[in-house]
Design a protein around this motif. Structure first.
Motif, PDB file in Angstrom:
ATOM      1  N   CYS A 162     -23.485 -22.041   0.985  1.00 39.76           N
ATOM      2  CA  CYS A 162     -24.067 -21.055   0.081  1.00 39.76           C
ATOM      3  C   CYS A 162     -23.152 -19.838   0.031  1.00 39.76           C
ATOM      4  O   CYS A 162     -22.762 -19.311   1.079  1.00 39.76           O
ATOM      5  CB  CYS A 162     -25.459 -20.645   0.566  1.00 39.76           C
ATOM      6  N   LEU A 173     -22.833 -15.978  -1.580  1.00 33.90           N
ATOM      7  CA  LEU A 173     -23.555 -14.877  -2.215  1.00 33.90           C
ATOM      8  C   LEU A 173     -22.573 -13.844  -2.744  1.00 33.90           C
ATOM      9  O   LEU A 173     -21.662 -13.419  -2.035  1.00 33.90           O
ATOM     10  CB  LEU A 173     -24.521 -14.249  -1.204  1.00 33.90           C
ATOM     11  N   VAL A 227     -25.242 -17.632  -5.268  1.00 36.71           N
ATOM     12  CA  VAL A 227     -26.245 -16.596  -5.478  1.00 36.71           C
ATOM     13  C   VAL A 227     -25.531 -15.359  -6.016  1.00 36.71           C
ATOM     14  O   VAL A 227     -24.602 -14.853  -5.383  1.00 36.71           O
ATOM     15  CB  VAL A 227     -26.990 -16.256  -4.171  1.00 36.71           C
ATOM     16  N   ASP A 261     -33.358 -19.373 -11.565  1.00 36.66           N
ATOM     17  CA  ASP A 261     -32.935 -20.449 -10.673  1.00 36.66           C
ATOM     18  C   ASP A 261     -32.395 -21.560 -11.559  1.00 36.66           C
ATOM     19  O   ASP A 261     -33.115 -22.095 -12.410  1.00 36.66           O
ATOM     20  CB  ASP A 261     -34.138 -20.940  -9.856  1.00 36.66           C
ATOM     21  N   LEU A 294     -33.702 -17.589   1.556  1.00 39.58           N
ATOM     22  CA  LEU A 294     -32.430 -18.220   1.236  1.00 39.58           C
ATOM     23  C   LEU A 294     -31.883 -18.970   2.442  1.00 39.58           C
ATOM     24  O   LEU A 294     -31.413 -20.115   2.314  1.00 39.58           O
ATOM     25  CB  LEU A 294     -31.433 -17.159   0.773  1.00 39.58           C
TER      26      LEU A 294
END
Length: 228
Positions: free
Chosen positions: A46, A48, A76, A162, A200
């Protein structure tokens, strides 16, 4: 530690959020923006992009970021980053910001949760999303999207989305909690991060634990990313 990595733009509010205080524990790796060209996105569960990261500088990584999502990454993107500059088929519209809405009679910024059954809202309420609205999002047909929250004021539209693309996922918002939390004002932004980051982290952890990749709607085994 979690599977969340973040780009560090080097600004004071990035430092205070990503590197200092209890929220810093949510981040596994931090990548200075100037060294992003050296990062192997394939090893990151992930990624961000914090509030007010320079979207014009991220434009040089547009193809790599799109490939990252399409191949199973979770991107993200927080507010005031101009995602239209570094992601395909993403529109952003700036709107006039009402900084003094809370002084008005029966004060209501106009932020509305659109998908109350989404697991994010087990941790967040509408009040946790309400400080300022700087713009709205419009994702094109290449994305499979769900609007999680929207602004219902003049020039309203989606403010948290999303989205799915290929085997990956992107969560985009025009809200800027890291800027406000790291600058030491707007308590709602701290509440937002205290709910959002644990959600998250759990989402990423569940994905890693299951090692599942959705390909054309079918669950197929997926190798755990390197370093996890």
């Amino acid at each position: 530690m979690t599977g969340i990595s973040a780009i560090d733009g080097g600004l004071s509010y990035h430092t205070r959020t990503l590197r200092q205080g209890p929220l810093a524990d949510h981040f596994q790796q931090l990548f200075p923006l100037r060294t992003l060209h050296e990062v192997d996105f394939a090893t990151i569960p992930c990624l961000l992009v914090p509030c007010r990261t320079n979207g014009a500088r991220l434009a040089a990584h547009r193809a790599r970021l799109m490939h990252y999502v399409e191949k199973g990454g979770f991107l993200v993107v927080m507010g005031e980053t101009r995602p239209d500059l570094f992601l395909d088929d993403v529109g952003f519209r700036t709107i006039a910001t009402n900084y003094w809405w809370w002084l008005e009679p029966d004060a209501d910024l106009g932020v509305r949760i659109s998908a109350p059954d989404h697991p994010l809202f087990d941790r967040l309420s509408e009040a946790d999303l309400a400080w300022h609205v700087h713009g709205t999002l419009a994702l094109g047909s290449m994305w499979v999207t769900e609007t999680l929250a929207r602004y219902d004021g003049e020039d309203g539209g989606p403010i948290v989305v999303d989205a799915r693309l290929g085997s990956g996922r992107a969560l985009l918002t025009t809200l800027d909690p890291i800027y406000h939390h790291g600058s030491g004002f707007m308590p709602a932004t701290t509440r937002f991060l205290e709910g959002f980051l644990p959600w998250l982290a759990q989402t990423v952890d569940d994905r890693l634990s299951g090692c599942i990749n959705l390909d054309n709607g079918q669950a197929t085994p997926k190798s755990r990313p390197k370093g996890n």
